[in-house]
Design an enzyme around this catalytic site. Sequence first.
Site, PDB file in Angstrom:
ATOM      1  N   THR A   1       0.704  -0.626   0.202  1.00  0.00           N
ATOM      2  CA  THR A   1       0.203   0.110   0.366  1.00  0.00           C
ATOM      3  C   THR A   1       0.750   1.381   0.299  1.00  0.00           C
ATOM      4  OG1 THR A   1      -1.121  -0.856   0.962  1.00  0.00           O
ATOM      5  CG2 THR A   1      -1.482   1.552   1.777  1.00  0.00           C
TER       6      THR A   1
ATOM      7  N   HIS B   1       1.785   1.768  -3.242  1.00  0.00           N
ATOM      8  CA  HIS B   1       1.071   2.862  -4.458  1.00  0.00           C
ATOM      9  C   HIS B   1       0.976   4.166  -3.928  1.00  0.00           C
ATOM     10  CE1 HIS B   1      -0.979  -0.714  -5.439  1.00  0.00           C
ATOM     11  NE2 HIS B   1      -1.096  -1.253  -4.770  1.00  0.00           N
TER      12      HIS B   1
END
Length: 344
Positions: free
Chosen positions: A40, A43
């Site tokens: 995450t 990202h």
Amino acid sequence: MHAVRKLAPGPGLIFTEQPDPRPGPHDVVVRVKATSICGTDAHIYNWDPWAESRIHLPLTVGHELCGEVVEVGSAVTLVSLGEYVAAESHLTCGRCFQCRTGQAHVCRSYRILGVDLDGSYAEYVALPEAVLWKTAPDIPPHLACIQEPLGNAVDAALAEDVTGQTLLITGCGPTGLFAAAVARTAGAATIIASDVSDYRLGLAKQLGVDHTLNVKADTPEAIASAIRDITEGEGVDASLEMSGDPTALHQAFQAVKNGGRVTLFGIPKGPICFDLPNEIIFKGIRVYGVTGRRLFETWYRIAGLFKAGLDVRPVVTHTFPLAEFEQGFALLNSGQCGKVVLFP
């Protein structure tokens, strides 16, 4: 304090100074001893379409951590100054149907540390006492901080009993590797792992995986044939799909025996088409979708698994000072690493 933050749209993060956090009545301030890089976070670092649509700036990134409680709010009762803690990254509402029926891991209104509020890539972080997990002092920081992502693997691997079973793990990123170690500790008889990287398959071998298959080197037909040979034509008892790759998703369903189960953790980039009758329905397969960890059931299981000898040290392949976070993200984007840990 120093922190790694996202201040503006676009690739990259910035190592900067930020005011020290202050606790509310039910909050504590934790001095971060270690924090690990998650997909995450990548990202957000890369600023892909998901991050652009989801993240509100400015933001301190990071949600996998351990540290020492250094300040407590006036109403805090669960922890004391000086205690060694990790933290659950999902802050749940406590009011929705899911929270009130034992399913807080799929709360309809949860917020995520380092996504919806300032996170752990910093010297200090303020957290609600309700998300803290007291951690055994003999677990070193580079392992204590990975309990949160390790919980994903525990939930994925142990959705059903694996003792004496044959498992296929498709995808040997950190969570897939954790799942292999968990399954081995829990008594799986045979573990098969597939990936596109010989480097990560080598890590899988260190964690006790019995058979590794490089899906980049062989055709899907050859991989399927190898799994049939390993299982003497029966297929595996359970598939853990940890990659989100379309070919791996089909392989996971095709490899499992009739009446087996498939756990889905990897996130595809788009819709996937399935032959539902032949891949799922007629085989009588049980399918589990896994997001996060069961709160706090999975955390208790992690503590027990550590006591039972769970060893995930090979998964942590690189460590850096927080100021050198760029090296960690470069490794993550290259795929030539397991888990990367940063030390503030």
